[in-house]
Design a protein around this motif. Structure first.
Motif, PDB file in Angstrom:
ATOM      1  N   MET A   1       0.842  -1.190   0.000  1.00 27.48           N
ATOM      2  CA  MET A   1       0.000   0.000   0.000  1.00 27.48           C
ATOM      3  C   MET A   1       0.882   1.246   0.000  1.00 27.48           C
ATOM      4  SD  MET A   1      -3.174   0.959  -0.013  1.00 27.48           S
ATOM      5  CE  MET A   1      -4.189   2.391   0.354  1.00 27.48           C
ATOM      6  N   ILE A   2       0.756   2.085  -1.024  1.00 28.41           N
ATOM      7  CA  ILE A   2       1.556   3.298  -1.127  1.00 28.41           C
ATOM      8  C   ILE A   2       1.016   4.348  -0.173  1.00 28.41           C
ATOM      9  CG2 ILE A   2       2.366   5.103  -2.683  1.00 28.41           C
ATOM     10  CD1 ILE A   2       2.036   3.192  -4.983  1.00 28.41           C
ATOM     11  N   ASP A   3       1.932   5.028   0.492  1.00 26.05           N
ATOM     12  CA  ASP A   3       1.552   6.089   1.418  1.00 26.05           C
ATOM     13  C   ASP A   3       0.732   7.147   0.677  1.00 26.05           C
ATOM     14  OD1 ASP A   3       2.075   7.514   4.102  1.00 26.05           O
ATOM     15  OD2 ASP A   3       2.667   8.995   2.587  1.00 26.05           O
ATOM     16  N   PRO A   4      -0.390   7.614   1.246  1.00 25.07           N
ATOM     17  CA  PRO A   4      -1.258   8.591   0.560  1.00 25.07           C
ATOM     18  C   PRO A   4      -0.543   9.872   0.150  1.00 25.07           C
ATOM     19  CG  PRO A   4      -2.402   7.640   2.426  1.00 25.07           C
ATOM     20  CD  PRO A   4      -0.989   7.154   2.502  1.00 25.07           C
ATOM     21  N   ARG A   7       1.335   9.072  -2.931  1.00 23.16           N
ATOM     22  CA  ARG A   7       0.365   8.904  -4.026  1.00 23.16           C
ATOM     23  C   ARG A   7      -0.115  10.252  -4.539  1.00 23.16           C
ATOM     24  NH1 ARG A   7      -4.550   6.271  -2.257  1.00 23.16           N
ATOM     25  NH2 ARG A   7      -5.092   6.279  -4.467  1.00 23.16           N
ATOM     26  N   LEU A   8      -0.308  11.184  -3.630  1.00 27.01           N
ATOM     27  CA  LEU A   8      -0.766  12.514  -4.020  1.00 27.01           C
ATOM     28  C   LEU A   8       0.289  13.215  -4.878  1.00 27.01           C
ATOM     29  CD1 LEU A   8      -2.756  14.844  -3.924  1.00 27.01           C
ATOM     30  CD2 LEU A   8      -1.811  15.492  -1.686  1.00 27.01           C
ATOM     31  N   ARG A   9       1.538  13.146  -4.464  1.00 30.10           N
ATOM     32  CA  ARG A   9       2.603  13.781  -5.240  1.00 30.10           C
ATOM     33  C   ARG A   9       2.744  13.137  -6.615  1.00 30.10           C
ATOM     34  NH1 ARG A   9       4.839  14.749  -0.093  1.00 30.10           N
ATOM     35  NH2 ARG A   9       5.902  12.732   0.030  1.00 30.10           N
ATOM     36  N   THR A  17      -5.830  15.089 -12.358  1.00 33.68           N
ATOM     37  CA  THR A  17      -6.655  15.940 -11.500  1.00 33.68           C
ATOM     38  C   THR A  17      -7.703  15.139 -10.735  1.00 33.68           C
ATOM     39  OG1 THR A  17      -6.368  17.715 -13.129  1.00 33.68           O
ATOM     40  CG2 THR A  17      -8.053  18.033 -11.433  1.00 33.68           C
ATOM     41  N   LEU A  18      -8.316  14.181 -11.395  1.00 35.26           N
ATOM     42  CA  LEU A  18      -9.366  13.385 -10.739  1.00 35.26           C
ATOM     43  C   LEU A  18      -8.802  12.570  -9.593  1.00 35.26           C
ATOM     44  CD1 LEU A  18     -11.478  12.152 -13.790  1.00 35.26           C
ATOM     45  CD2 LEU A  18     -12.036  13.951 -12.135  1.00 35.26           C
ATOM     46  N   LEU A  19      -7.618  12.010  -9.782  1.00 37.29           N
ATOM     47  CA  LEU A  19      -7.000  11.230  -8.705  1.00 37.29           C
ATOM     48  C   LEU A  19      -6.616  12.135  -7.542  1.00 37.29           C
ATOM     49  CD1 LEU A  19      -5.997   8.607  -7.548  1.00 37.29           C
ATOM     50  CD2 LEU A  19      -3.860   8.890  -8.857  1.00 37.29           C
ATOM     51  N   VAL A  20      -6.094  13.307  -7.850  1.00 39.67           N
ATOM     52  CA  VAL A  20      -5.770  14.279  -6.791  1.00 39.67           C
ATOM     53  C   VAL A  20      -7.026  14.612  -5.999  1.00 39.67           C
ATOM     54  CG1 VAL A  20      -5.061  16.666  -6.338  1.00 39.67           C
ATOM     55  CG2 VAL A  20      -3.803  15.288  -8.008  1.00 39.67           C
ATOM     56  N   GLN A  21      -8.116  14.819  -6.701  1.00 38.45           N
ATOM     57  CA  GLN A  21      -9.383  15.145  -6.042  1.00 38.45           C
ATOM     58  C   GLN A  21      -9.860  13.997  -5.149  1.00 38.45           C
ATOM     59  OE1 GLN A  21     -12.500  16.117  -8.814  1.00 38.45           O
ATOM     60  NE2 GLN A  21     -13.640  17.295  -7.296  1.00 38.45           N
ATOM     61  N   ARG A  22      -9.742  12.772  -5.627  1.00 38.36           N
ATOM     62  CA  ARG A  22     -10.181  11.609  -4.828  1.00 38.36           C
ATOM     63  C   ARG A  22      -9.320  11.451  -3.580  1.00 38.36           C
ATOM     64  NH1 ARG A  22     -10.824   8.946  -9.907  1.00 38.36           N
ATOM     65  NH2 ARG A  22      -8.893   7.784  -9.585  1.00 38.36           N
ATOM     66  N   ILE A  23      -8.012  11.608  -3.739  1.00 37.44           N
ATOM     67  CA  ILE A  23      -7.109  11.451  -2.586  1.00 37.44           C
ATOM     68  C   ILE A  23      -7.399  12.515  -1.527  1.00 37.44           C
ATOM     69  CG2 ILE A  23      -4.700  11.584  -1.823  1.00 37.44           C
ATOM     70  CD1 ILE A  23      -3.901  10.430  -4.560  1.00 37.44           C
ATOM     71  N   SER A  29      -6.569  16.271   5.145  1.00 37.25           N
ATOM     72  CA  SER A  29      -5.429  16.822   5.886  1.00 37.25           C
ATOM     73  C   SER A  29      -4.164  16.886   5.034  1.00 37.25           C
ATOM     74  CB  SER A  29      -5.163  15.982   7.139  1.00 37.25           C
ATOM     75  OG  SER A  29      -4.809  14.654   6.783  1.00 37.25           O
ATOM     76  N   LEU A  30      -4.200  16.239   3.857  1.00 38.63           N
ATOM     77  CA  LEU A  30      -3.021  16.222   2.981  1.00 38.63           C
ATOM     78  C   LEU A  30      -3.017  17.367   1.967  1.00 38.63           C
ATOM     79  CD1 LEU A  30      -2.560  12.418   2.124  1.00 38.63           C
ATOM     80  CD2 LEU A  30      -1.226  13.820   3.714  1.00 38.63           C
ATOM     81  N   LEU A  31      -3.886  18.351   2.149  1.00 38.59           N
ATOM     82  CA  LEU A  31      -3.985  19.431   1.174  1.00 38.59           C
ATOM     83  C   LEU A  31      -2.632  20.089   0.922  1.00 38.59           C
ATOM     84  CD1 LEU A  31      -5.652  21.272  -0.651  1.00 38.59           C
ATOM     85  CD2 LEU A  31      -6.122  22.702   1.357  1.00 38.59           C
ATOM     86  N   LEU A  32      -1.912  20.454   1.963  1.00 35.26           N
ATOM     87  CA  LEU A  32      -0.600  21.086   1.790  1.00 35.26           C
ATOM     88  C   LEU A  32       0.455  20.054   1.410  1.00 35.26           C
ATOM     89  CD1 LEU A  32      -0.510  23.669   4.726  1.00 35.26           C
ATOM     90  CD2 LEU A  32      -1.347  23.959   2.398  1.00 35.26           C
TER      91      LEU A  32
END
Length: 236
Positions: A1-4, A7-9, A17-23, A29-32
């Motif tokens: 399991m990749i750390d969220p 995954r976001l980066r 964009t869609l994956l960023v939105q889902r994450i 809390s990972l916005l920044l």
């Protein structure tokens, strides 16, 4: 399991964009999500990363979710740079325009070397970016043009030393001071990249000065034309 956070980066790098939105929907809390990796991470946030890569839809999404929504929440990396610094240096015009309209307080912000977004755009020769920054400057273009880095170099110094002639024209037309000296007492023209650039620079300075004199003369003539001299006989 990749750390969220990783995954976001990766999603931002992939412009997904869609994956960023889902994450971010699952992990708000990972916005920044500052990147702590060494040596290139520099604690760049999601907005830093997407702005530097030129991914406009992701930048728009992050701003909508509240990234850098107030002056006090403006995110800085380890070099004290904002997302606008990185977008301006990279010449991402649309993103610069969006950041200027959404976060105008980031425009005059200086990094660890005392450089603002205008200086970085001038250094890289991004003329359209320079025009946008001058237009959106909260304190007006004059205040931004007067800024200098820790060595006393202005945006005009950076444009001159790198031979960016269009940027030189834009800065001078906006009112940049061609006689401004840095800490070594050098003016911008002294850093001209080539002899041709120096000749062009001096020609621009002369053109700007001629236009200034012509404007002042026109104003004086207009004032003089409005004055009616009354003779002694007429007054009687």
């Amino acid at each position: 399991m990749i750390d969220p956070s990783l995954r976001l980066r990766r999603a931002i790098h992939s412009a997904d964009t869609l994956l960023v939105q889902r994450i971010l929907h699952s992990h708000p809390s990972l916005l920044l999500n500052p990147d702590p990796s060494v040596p290139l991470g520099l604690s760049n946030t999601s907005l830093h990363l997407s702005s530097s890569l030129g991914h406009l839809p992701i930048v728009r999404l992050l701003l909508k979710l509240g990234h850098d929504s107030t002056p006090s929440s403006l995110s800085l990396n380890e070099e004290h740079q904002t997302a606008l610094h990185l977008a301006s240096a990279a010449g991402h015009t649309d993103i610069v325009h969006l950041l200027c309209s959404s976060c105008p307080w980031s425009i005059p912000r200086r990094d660890i070397r005392g450089r603002d977004a205008l200086m970085l755009a001038s250094l890289s020769g991004h003329d359209t970016v320079v025009q946008i920054l001058l237009t959106f400057s909260p304190s007006g273009p004059e205040a931004l043009l007067a800024g200098s880095d820790n060595d006393g170099n202005t945006a005009l110094h950076f444009a001159s030393s790198n031979g960016h002639l269009l940027v030189l024209r834009t800065l001078l037309a906006a009112g940049a001071d061609s006689e401004r000296r840095n800490v070594w007492s050098w003016t911008a023209v002294a850093y001209s990249a080539t002899v041709q650039a120096e000749v062009y620079f001096k020609g621009l300075v002369g053109e700007v000065e001629r236009r200034r004199v012509a404007r002042e003369r026109a104003v004086e003539e207009k004032k003089g034309g409005a004055v009616r001299v009354v003779g002694v006989d007429e007054e009687m």
